[in-house]
Design a protein around this motif. Structure first.
Motif, short mmCIF file in Angstrom:
data_model
loop_
_atom_site.label_atom_id
_atom_site.label_comp_id
_atom_site.label_asym_id
_atom_site.label_seq_id
_atom_site.Cartn_x
_atom_site.Cartn_y
_atom_site.Cartn_z
N LEU A 1 0.85 -1.19 0.00
CA LEU A 1 0.00 0.00 0.00
C LEU A 1 0.89 1.24 0.00
N VAL A 2 0.61 2.15 -0.91
CA VAL A 2 1.41 3.36 -1.01
C VAL A 2 0.49 4.53 -1.35
N HIS A 3 0.86 5.71 -0.93
CA HIS A 3 0.09 6.90 -1.25
C HIS A 3 0.37 7.35 -2.68
N GLY B 1 1.69 9.23 -5.66
CA GLY B 1 2.97 9.91 -5.79
C GLY B 1 4.14 9.11 -5.24
N GLY B 2 3.85 8.05 -4.56
CA GLY B 2 4.90 7.23 -3.97
C GLY B 2 5.53 6.27 -4.96
N SER B 3 6.44 5.45 -4.46
CA SER B 3 7.18 4.51 -5.31
C SER B 3 7.19 3.12 -4.70
N LEU B 4 7.29 2.15 -5.57
CA LEU B 4 7.49 0.76 -5.17
C LEU B 4 8.43 0.10 -6.17
N HIS C 1 -2.44 -18.72 -22.04
CA HIS C 1 -1.95 -19.76 -22.94
C HIS C 1 -0.80 -19.26 -23.81
N ASN C 2 -0.62 -17.93 -23.89
CA ASN C 2 0.48 -17.38 -24.68
C ASN C 2 1.70 -17.07 -23.82
N LEU C 3 1.57 -17.28 -22.54
CA LEU C 3 2.67 -17.05 -21.62
C LEU C 3 3.21 -18.40 -21.18
N ASP C 4 4.49 -18.62 -21.34
CA ASP C 4 5.03 -19.92 -21.00
C ASP C 4 4.99 -20.18 -19.49
N TYR C 5 5.31 -19.16 -18.72
CA TYR C 5 5.23 -19.28 -17.27
C TYR C 5 4.80 -17.93 -16.70
N ARG C 6 4.12 -17.98 -15.58
CA ARG C 6 3.73 -16.76 -14.89
C ARG C 6 3.74 -17.00 -13.39
N GLY C 7 3.89 -15.90 -12.65
CA GLY C 7 3.81 -15.99 -11.20
C GLY C 7 2.40 -15.74 -10.72
N LYS C 8 2.21 -15.83 -9.41
CA LYS C 8 0.88 -15.63 -8.84
C LYS C 8 0.54 -14.16 -8.66
N GLY C 9 1.57 -13.34 -8.58
CA GLY C 9 1.33 -11.91 -8.52
C GLY C 9 1.53 -11.30 -7.15
N THR C 10 1.65 -9.99 -7.14
CA THR C 10 1.76 -9.22 -5.91
C THR C 10 0.83 -8.01 -6.04
N LEU C 11 0.12 -7.70 -4.97
CA LEU C 11 -0.92 -6.67 -5.02
C LEU C 11 -0.32 -5.30 -4.73
N VAL C 12 -0.64 -4.37 -5.61
CA VAL C 12 -0.25 -2.97 -5.43
C VAL C 12 -1.51 -2.15 -5.24
N THR C 13 -1.55 -1.40 -4.14
CA THR C 13 -2.69 -0.54 -3.86
C THR C 13 -2.19 0.88 -3.66
N VAL C 14 -2.72 1.80 -4.44
CA VAL C 14 -2.32 3.20 -4.37
C VAL C 14 -3.50 4.01 -3.88
N SER C 15 -3.33 4.65 -2.74
CA SER C 15 -4.41 5.45 -2.17
C SER C 15 -4.28 6.90 -2.63
N SER C 16 -5.41 7.55 -2.74
CA SER C 16 -5.41 8.95 -3.20
C SER C 16 -5.21 9.93 -2.06
N LEU D 1 3.35 6.87 -8.43
CA LEU D 1 2.20 5.98 -8.55
C LEU D 1 0.89 6.74 -8.42
N LYS D 2 -0.10 6.24 -9.14
CA LYS D 2 -1.43 6.85 -9.16
C LYS D 2 -2.46 5.82 -8.72
N PRO D 3 -3.60 6.27 -8.23
CA PRO D 3 -4.64 5.31 -7.82
C PRO D 3 -5.02 4.33 -8.94
N GLU D 4 -4.98 4.77 -10.17
CA GLU D 4 -5.33 3.88 -11.28
C GLU D 4 -4.28 2.81 -11.54
N ASP D 5 -3.14 2.87 -10.84
CA ASP D 5 -2.14 1.81 -10.94
C ASP D 5 -2.48 0.64 -10.00
#
Length: 133
Positions: free
Chosen positions: A11-13, A15-18, A118-133, A86-90
Protein backbone atom coordinates in the motif's frame (compact mmCIF):
# COMPACT_ATOMS: atom_id res chain seq x y z
CA UNK A 1 10.14 -25.84 -15.28
CA UNK A 2 10.47 -22.14 -14.49
CA UNK A 3 9.00 -20.82 -11.27
CA UNK A 4 8.39 -17.11 -10.84
CA UNK A 5 7.80 -15.45 -7.47
CA UNK A 6 6.90 -11.79 -7.19
CA UNK A 7 7.50 -9.52 -4.23
CA UNK A 8 7.48 -5.85 -3.38
CA UNK A 9 3.82 -4.97 -3.59
CA UNK A 10 1.97 -3.09 -0.90
CA UNK A 11 0.00 0.00 0.00
CA UNK A 12 1.41 3.36 -1.01
CA UNK A 13 0.09 6.90 -1.25
CA UNK A 14 -0.39 8.60 -4.58
CA UNK A 15 2.97 9.91 -5.79
CA UNK A 16 4.90 7.23 -3.97
CA UNK A 17 7.18 4.51 -5.31
CA UNK A 18 7.49 0.76 -5.17
CA UNK A 19 9.98 -1.68 -6.60
CA UNK A 20 8.64 -5.04 -7.63
CA UNK A 21 10.89 -8.05 -8.01
CA UNK A 22 10.31 -11.30 -9.87
CA UNK A 23 12.69 -14.07 -8.85
CA UNK A 24 13.02 -16.96 -11.25
CA UNK A 25 14.18 -20.48 -10.58
CA UNK A 26 14.49 -23.54 -12.73
CA UNK A 27 16.02 -21.80 -15.72
CA UNK A 28 17.96 -18.66 -16.52
CA UNK A 29 15.96 -15.63 -17.56
CA UNK A 30 18.31 -14.69 -20.38
CA UNK A 31 16.59 -17.14 -22.73
CA UNK A 32 13.15 -15.64 -22.09
CA UNK A 33 11.36 -12.47 -23.05
CA UNK A 34 10.00 -11.19 -19.75
CA UNK A 35 7.21 -8.88 -18.78
CA UNK A 36 5.09 -7.40 -16.05
CA UNK A 37 1.33 -7.51 -16.41
CA UNK A 38 -1.48 -6.23 -14.25
CA UNK A 39 -5.08 -7.09 -13.59
CA UNK A 40 -7.63 -4.84 -11.93
CA UNK A 41 -11.33 -5.46 -11.29
CA UNK A 42 -13.41 -4.46 -14.27
CA UNK A 43 -10.40 -3.90 -16.49
CA UNK A 44 -8.70 -6.00 -19.11
CA UNK A 45 -5.30 -7.47 -18.42
CA UNK A 46 -2.62 -4.99 -19.41
CA UNK A 47 0.95 -5.55 -20.50
CA UNK A 48 2.67 -2.96 -18.32
CA UNK A 49 6.27 -3.40 -19.37
CA UNK A 50 8.30 -6.02 -21.20
CA UNK A 51 11.96 -6.67 -21.91
CA UNK A 52 13.21 -8.48 -24.97
CA UNK A 53 15.17 -11.71 -24.65
CA UNK A 54 18.33 -9.86 -25.70
CA UNK A 55 17.74 -7.24 -23.05
CA UNK A 56 18.21 -4.52 -25.64
CA UNK A 57 14.66 -3.31 -26.06
CA UNK A 58 11.73 -2.53 -23.84
CA UNK A 59 8.06 -1.81 -24.16
CA UNK A 60 5.92 0.27 -21.86
CA UNK A 61 2.20 0.78 -21.83
CA UNK A 62 1.28 4.40 -22.53
CA UNK A 63 -0.24 4.63 -19.07
CA UNK A 64 3.11 4.05 -17.35
CA UNK A 65 5.65 5.61 -19.72
CA UNK A 66 8.04 7.89 -17.91
CA UNK A 67 7.06 6.47 -14.51
CA UNK A 68 7.96 2.77 -14.61
CA UNK A 69 11.26 1.12 -15.49
CA UNK A 70 11.87 -2.56 -16.17
CA UNK A 71 15.27 -4.15 -15.62
CA UNK A 72 16.80 -7.53 -15.04
CA UNK A 73 19.75 -8.86 -13.07
CA UNK A 74 20.99 -11.99 -14.80
CA UNK A 75 23.28 -12.91 -11.89
CA UNK A 76 20.32 -12.84 -9.51
CA UNK A 77 17.95 -14.27 -12.14
CA UNK A 78 15.51 -11.54 -11.19
CA UNK A 79 13.44 -8.99 -13.09
CA UNK A 80 12.50 -5.70 -11.48
CA UNK A 81 9.84 -3.09 -12.05
CA UNK A 82 10.58 0.29 -10.54
CA UNK A 83 7.35 2.22 -10.20
CA UNK A 84 7.51 5.93 -9.46
CA UNK A 85 4.84 8.61 -9.15
CA UNK A 86 2.20 5.98 -8.55
CA UNK A 87 -1.43 6.85 -9.16
CA UNK A 88 -4.64 5.31 -7.82
CA UNK A 89 -5.33 3.88 -11.28
CA UNK A 90 -2.14 1.81 -10.94
CA UNK A 91 -3.89 -0.27 -8.26
CA UNK A 92 -3.89 -3.87 -9.47
CA UNK A 93 -2.48 -7.34 -9.08
CA UNK A 94 0.91 -7.30 -10.79
CA UNK A 95 2.45 -10.51 -12.04
CA UNK A 96 5.48 -11.36 -14.08
CA UNK A 97 5.49 -13.78 -16.96
CA UNK A 98 7.89 -15.10 -19.54
CA UNK A 99 7.80 -16.42 -23.05
CA UNK A 100 10.60 -18.48 -24.51
CA UNK A 101 12.78 -16.18 -26.60
CA UNK A 102 12.76 -18.57 -29.52
CA UNK A 103 8.99 -18.12 -29.76
CA UNK A 104 8.55 -14.48 -28.75
CA UNK A 105 11.69 -12.35 -28.82
CA UNK A 106 10.10 -8.91 -28.99
CA UNK A 107 9.17 -6.93 -25.91
CA UNK A 108 6.42 -5.19 -27.86
CA UNK A 109 4.92 -8.49 -28.98
CA UNK A 110 4.87 -9.98 -25.48
CA UNK A 111 3.23 -6.89 -24.01
CA UNK A 112 0.64 -6.24 -26.69
CA UNK A 113 -0.30 -9.45 -28.50
CA UNK A 114 -2.41 -12.21 -26.99
CA UNK A 115 -2.09 -11.60 -23.25
CA UNK A 116 -3.95 -14.67 -22.17
CA UNK A 117 -2.20 -17.29 -20.07
CA UNK A 118 -1.95 -19.76 -22.94
CA UNK A 119 0.48 -17.38 -24.68
CA UNK A 120 2.67 -17.05 -21.62
CA UNK A 121 5.03 -19.92 -21.00
CA UNK A 122 5.23 -19.28 -17.27
CA UNK A 123 3.73 -16.76 -14.89
CA UNK A 124 3.81 -15.99 -11.20
CA UNK A 125 0.88 -15.63 -8.84
CA UNK A 126 1.33 -11.91 -8.52
CA UNK A 127 1.76 -9.22 -5.91
CA UNK A 128 -0.92 -6.67 -5.02
CA UNK A 129 -0.25 -2.97 -5.43
CA UNK A 130 -2.69 -0.54 -3.86
CA UNK A 131 -2.32 3.20 -4.37
CA UNK A 132 -4.41 5.45 -2.17
CA UNK A 133 -5.41 8.95 -3.20
Amino acid sequence: QVQLVESGGGLVHSGGSLRLACAASGYTLDVYTVGWFREAPGKEREGVSCLSVSGSSTHYADSVKGRFTISRDIAKNTVFLQMNNLKPEDTALYFCAVAYGGRISSAHELCTDDLKDHNLDYRGKGTLVTVSS
